[in-house]
Write a protein that holds these residues in place. Structure first.
Motif, PDB file in Angstrom:
ATOM      1  N   PRO A 251     -16.306   6.535  37.703  1.00 51.40           N
ATOM      2  CA  PRO A 251     -17.175   7.044  38.770  1.00 51.40           C
ATOM      3  C   PRO A 251     -16.606   6.857  40.173  1.00 51.40           C
ATOM      4  O   PRO A 251     -17.052   7.515  41.107  1.00 51.40           O
ATOM      5  CB  PRO A 251     -18.456   6.224  38.590  1.00 51.40           C
ATOM      6  N   PHE A 252     -15.599   5.985  40.309  1.00 52.60           N
ATOM      7  CA  PHE A 252     -15.039   5.695  41.634  1.00 52.60           C
ATOM      8  C   PHE A 252     -13.699   6.389  41.876  1.00 52.60           C
ATOM      9  O   PHE A 252     -13.055   6.158  42.904  1.00 52.60           O
ATOM     10  CB  PHE A 252     -14.874   4.182  41.820  1.00 52.60           C
ATOM     11  N   LEU A 253     -13.273   7.228  40.947  1.00 43.20           N
ATOM     12  CA  LEU A 253     -12.014   7.962  41.119  1.00 43.20           C
ATOM     13  C   LEU A 253     -12.311   9.455  41.294  1.00 43.20           C
ATOM     14  O   LEU A 253     -13.231   9.982  40.687  1.00 43.20           O
ATOM     15  CB  LEU A 253     -11.105   7.772  39.896  1.00 43.20           C
ATOM     16  N   PRO A 254     -11.529  10.123  42.160  1.00 48.28           N
ATOM     17  CA  PRO A 254     -10.363   9.627  42.892  1.00 48.28           C
ATOM     18  C   PRO A 254     -10.678   8.999  44.242  1.00 48.28           C
ATOM     19  O   PRO A 254      -9.789   8.498  44.914  1.00 48.28           O
ATOM     20  CB  PRO A 254      -9.534  10.892  43.084  1.00 48.28           C
TER      21      PRO A 254
ATOM     22  N   TRP B 219     -19.018   0.743  37.955  1.00 48.22           N
ATOM     23  CA  TRP B 219     -18.474   0.260  39.222  1.00 48.22           C
ATOM     24  C   TRP B 219     -18.117  -1.224  39.120  1.00 48.22           C
ATOM     25  O   TRP B 219     -18.945  -2.027  38.714  1.00 48.22           O
ATOM     26  CB  TRP B 219     -19.488   0.470  40.336  1.00 48.22           C
ATOM     27  N   PRO B 220     -16.900  -1.602  39.504  1.00 45.41           N
ATOM     28  CA  PRO B 220     -16.525  -3.022  39.480  1.00 45.41           C
ATOM     29  C   PRO B 220     -17.346  -3.820  40.488  1.00 45.41           C
ATOM     30  O   PRO B 220     -17.832  -3.302  41.495  1.00 45.41           O
ATOM     31  CB  PRO B 220     -15.038  -3.013  39.875  1.00 45.41           C
ATOM     32  N   SER B 221     -17.456  -5.123  40.224  1.00 43.42           N
ATOM     33  CA  SER B 221     -18.193  -6.009  41.123  1.00 43.42           C
ATOM     34  C   SER B 221     -17.409  -6.209  42.426  1.00 43.42           C
ATOM     35  O   SER B 221     -16.183  -6.037  42.467  1.00 43.42           O
ATOM     36  CB  SER B 221     -18.407  -7.366  40.460  1.00 43.42           C
ATOM     37  N   PRO B 222     -18.082  -6.586  43.519  1.00 46.40           N
ATOM     38  CA  PRO B 222     -17.364  -6.895  44.758  1.00 46.40           C
ATOM     39  C   PRO B 222     -16.302  -7.963  44.576  1.00 46.40           C
ATOM     40  O   PRO B 222     -15.226  -7.881  45.184  1.00 46.40           O
ATOM     41  CB  PRO B 222     -18.485  -7.361  45.696  1.00 46.40           C
ATOM     42  N   GLU B 223     -16.571  -8.970  43.758  1.00 48.91           N
ATOM     43  CA  GLU B 223     -15.581 -10.033  43.526  1.00 48.91           C
ATOM     44  C   GLU B 223     -14.295  -9.450  42.952  1.00 48.91           C
ATOM     45  O   GLU B 223     -13.192  -9.814  43.365  1.00 48.91           O
ATOM     46  CB  GLU B 223     -16.148 -11.082  42.570  1.00 48.91           C
ATOM     47  N   VAL B 224     -14.419  -8.537  42.011  1.00 54.24           N
ATOM     48  CA  VAL B 224     -13.246  -7.890  41.424  1.00 54.24           C
ATOM     49  C   VAL B 224     -12.525  -7.061  42.493  1.00 54.24           C
ATOM     50  O   VAL B 224     -11.298  -7.120  42.633  1.00 54.24           O
ATOM     51  CB  VAL B 224     -13.660  -7.005  40.239  1.00 54.24           C
TER      52      VAL B 224
END
Length: 264
Positions: free
Chosen positions: A239-242, A155-160
């Protein structure tokens, strides 16, 4: 120019990384800094140096294409007049520290490049930051100006996620196309669409202003396979797609828009 502009006919994009804050990443030697400079960067995902060795272990007779990969990348750097190359994860192929042919390919690549390199760490990049003098990001990615970068295996960071444009790889999106007589072909493709904040907020446990557009990059390496995103039963790797981008549109490398990925 848009913040992230695909290069026509190539599995690559040019990104305006703005006033790139150097303290958002860590250099290979551990040094950080606060200098900022405005840069245009060539962005490629899933280079997978040394993949032929792995394919041969699986019984496939494949000659090394390392020279062709390197020359293609160098042409893109020159033709697009960029100041940096950002590898969007999986620069190498083996999970462990690169050795043998993979190490030799990476060494030759870095020697040939005349611009700085940033590696957005992917799941195949173990040890590259220790072996070579390249700038590396944390596994959750980094943000340069208004563009966020992450490989996509986690999972990408909130900043990203709160950047105006977010770039990920890992998925190797491909599309299976069928002609009028039943023949099929598979082509590498882009997935691009607006982020939906809800799944990221659920994961991180707090509100995230994820309002930008997501670009899922095609693999630079044409031997690396991919997810056939328009074929029923195919599961996404990220993990965040779709859910994080449910209305993503499919584009071929030549820019042809095919429509929403699950309607093609």
């Amino acid at each position: 120019m848009a913040l992230v502009e695909p290069v026509p006919g190539a599995p690559a994009a040019v990104a305006d990384v703005g006033e790139r804050a150097a303290d958002s990443v860590e250099a290979a030697d551990g040094r950080t800094g606060s200098d900022a400079s405005r840069e245009r960067a060539l962005v490629v995902a899933d280079y997978h140096a040394g993949i032929e060795r792995s394919l041969r272990r699986e019984g496939l007779e494949v000659r090394s294409r390392s020279t062709q990969r390197r020359e293609r990348l160098l042409r893109l750097v020159e033709e697009n007049r960029v100041e940096r190359v950002i590898f969007l994860g999986d620069l190498g192929h083996d999970i462990a520290t690169p050795v043998g042919a993979e190490h030799e390919e990476l060494d030759a690549l870095f020697d040939a490049l005349t611009v700085p390199v940033t590696l957005v760490v992917g799941n195949h990049d173990g040890g590259i930051g220790d072996e070579f003098d390249v700038e590396v990001t944390p596994p959750e990615g980094a943000r340069f100006g208004d563009v966020g970068f992450a490989h996509g295996h986690t999972w990408p960071s909130p900043e990203v996620l709160e950047a105006e444009a977010v770039c990920v790889g890992h998925e190797h999106p491909s599309v299976r196309l069928e002609d009028d007589v039943g023949g099929t072909r598979v082509e590498r493709a882009w997935l691009r669409g607006p982020l939906v904040a809800a799944p990221f907020e659920e994961y991180h446990g707090h509100t995230i202003d994820a309002h930008g557009d997501l670009s899922v990059f095609p693999a630079f390496n044409d031997l690396s396979g991919g997810t056939w995103v328009n074929v029923e039963g195919q599961e996404f790797l990220a993990p965040f797609l779709p859910d994080g981008c449910p209305n993503a549109q499919l584009y071929l490398l030549d820019g042809t828009r095919l429509g929403q990925y699950d309607h093609v």
